[in-house]
Enzyme design. Structure first.
Site, PDB file in Angstrom:
ATOM      1  N   GLU A 113       3.818  -7.175  12.930  1.00  0.00           N
ATOM      2  CA  GLU A 113       2.847  -7.401  14.002  1.00  0.00           C
ATOM      3  C   GLU A 113       2.389  -8.865  13.990  1.00  0.00           C
ATOM      4  OE1 GLU A 113      -0.560  -4.846  13.671  1.00  0.00           O
ATOM      5  OE2 GLU A 113      -1.478  -5.640  15.484  1.00  0.00           O
ATOM      6  N   ARG A 116       0.828  -1.213   0.000  1.00  0.00           N
ATOM      7  CA  ARG A 116       0.000   0.000   0.000  1.00  0.00           C
ATOM      8  C   ARG A 116       0.858   1.257   0.000  1.00  0.00           C
ATOM      9  NH1 ARG A 116      -2.494  -4.103   2.689  1.00  0.00           N
ATOM     10  NH2 ARG A 116      -1.238  -3.649   4.518  1.00  0.00           N
TER      11      ARG A 116
HETATM   12  P1  AMP Z   1       4.637  -2.847  11.695  1.00  0.00           P
HETATM   13  O1  AMP Z   1       5.910  -3.337  11.069  1.00  0.00           O
HETATM   14  O2  AMP Z   1       4.213  -3.658  12.878  1.00  0.00           O
HETATM   15  O3  AMP Z   1       4.720  -1.349  12.013  1.00  0.00           O
HETATM   16  O4  AMP Z   1       3.489  -3.057  10.628  1.00  0.00           O
HETATM   17  C1  AMP Z   1       3.332  -2.177   9.566  1.00  0.00           C
HETATM   18  C2  AMP Z   1       3.033  -2.872   8.262  1.00  0.00           C
HETATM   19  O5  AMP Z   1       2.157  -3.979   8.417  1.00  0.00           O
HETATM   20  C3  AMP Z   1       2.374  -1.915   7.299  1.00  0.00           C
HETATM   21  O6  AMP Z   1       2.912  -2.145   6.001  1.00  0.00           O
HETATM   22  C4  AMP Z   1       0.903  -2.279   7.364  1.00  0.00           C
HETATM   23  O7  AMP Z   1       0.348  -2.261   6.076  1.00  0.00           O
HETATM   24  C5  AMP Z   1       0.844  -3.671   7.971  1.00  0.00           C
HETATM   25  N1  AMP Z   1      -0.004  -3.749   9.183  1.00  0.00           N
HETATM   26  C6  AMP Z   1       0.404  -4.073  10.430  1.00  0.00           C
HETATM   27  N2  AMP Z   1      -0.601  -4.080  11.308  1.00  0.00           N
HETATM   28  C7  AMP Z   1      -1.695  -3.725  10.606  1.00  0.00           C
HETATM   29  C8  AMP Z   1      -3.077  -3.522  10.949  1.00  0.00           C
HETATM   30  N3  AMP Z   1      -3.532  -3.675  12.214  1.00  0.00           N
HETATM   31  N4  AMP Z   1      -3.929  -3.141   9.977  1.00  0.00           N
HETATM   32  C9  AMP Z   1      -3.476  -2.959   8.701  1.00  0.00           C
HETATM   33  N5  AMP Z   1      -2.210  -3.130   8.307  1.00  0.00           N
HETATM   34  C10 AMP Z   1      -1.317  -3.520   9.244  1.00  0.00           C
END
Ligand code: AMP
Length: 181
Positions: free
Chosen positions: A101, A64
């Protein structure tokens, strides 16, 4: 004054419970970018601080971040460089492992995509734990870039990622916050 009501960005983001696994509230920006006012408002919101900051290149994180980052690069009159999941880029790459995550993964950038000293703006749709954005920052710094900022439509502040990224000396800009995870 306008007779038109402008939708709030938060209202255009769809929440899908238990995706991709139980307990995750997936903040789906496809509904926001499908909306003409939502897309333009989000892109303008992401880029306005950088109208006054020197940015040489915009980097977007798969997938995205490509949509939003491409639009930001176009509006700033700059080029766009993708950071992709492992194995997707055809040329010589450098990679960085990171914790998501909901899993573990590796991101890559073309080894010659960034010239030493280039000032880079990082764009993604959402920051949660910050694992992806911190890995992108490490990758860019190893490529010789100066990361001038990172901008996201959605912040999940309770997961601490935006704070951790700030602790890595990155200026963070976000448009909408959702409590919880
Ligand atoms: P993080 O590395 O944990 O900051 O996760 C960020 C990436 O994972 C981004 O590219 C988001 O598109 C995706 N992502 C993680 N958690 C979510 C969530 N709760 N909803 C949508 N996208 C998420």
């Amino acid at each position: 004054m306008s007779d038109f009501g402008k939708p709030a960005l938060a209202d255009l983001i769809r929440t899908i419970p238990d995706y991709p696994k139980a307990g995750i509230q997936f903040r789906d920006v496809t509904t926001l970018i499908a909306d003409p006012v939502g897309l333009r408002t989000a892109v303008d919101g992401l880029l306005w601080p950088y109208l006054r900051e020197p940015v040489d290149v915009v980097v977007g994180i798969e997938a995205r971040g490509f949509i939003l980052g491409g639009a930001v690069a176009h509006e700033l009159g700059r080029g766009f460089v993708p950071i992709r999941k492992k194995g997707k880029l055809p040329g010589k790459t450098i990679g960085q492992d990171y914790t998501l995550e909901y899993g573990v993964d590796t991101i890559e950038i073309h080894a010659d995509a960034i010239a030493p000293g280039q000032r880079v703006l990082v764009i993604d749709d959402l920051i949660a734990t910050g694992g992806t954005a911190i890995a992108a920052t490490e990758l860019l710094r190893r490529s010789g870039a100066s990361v001038v900022g990172a901008a996201f439509v959605v912040d999940l502040p309770d997961l601490g990622g935006s704070q951790k990224l700030r602790e890595k000396s990155v200026v963070v800009h976000t448009l909408v916050s959702f409590a919880g995870d």
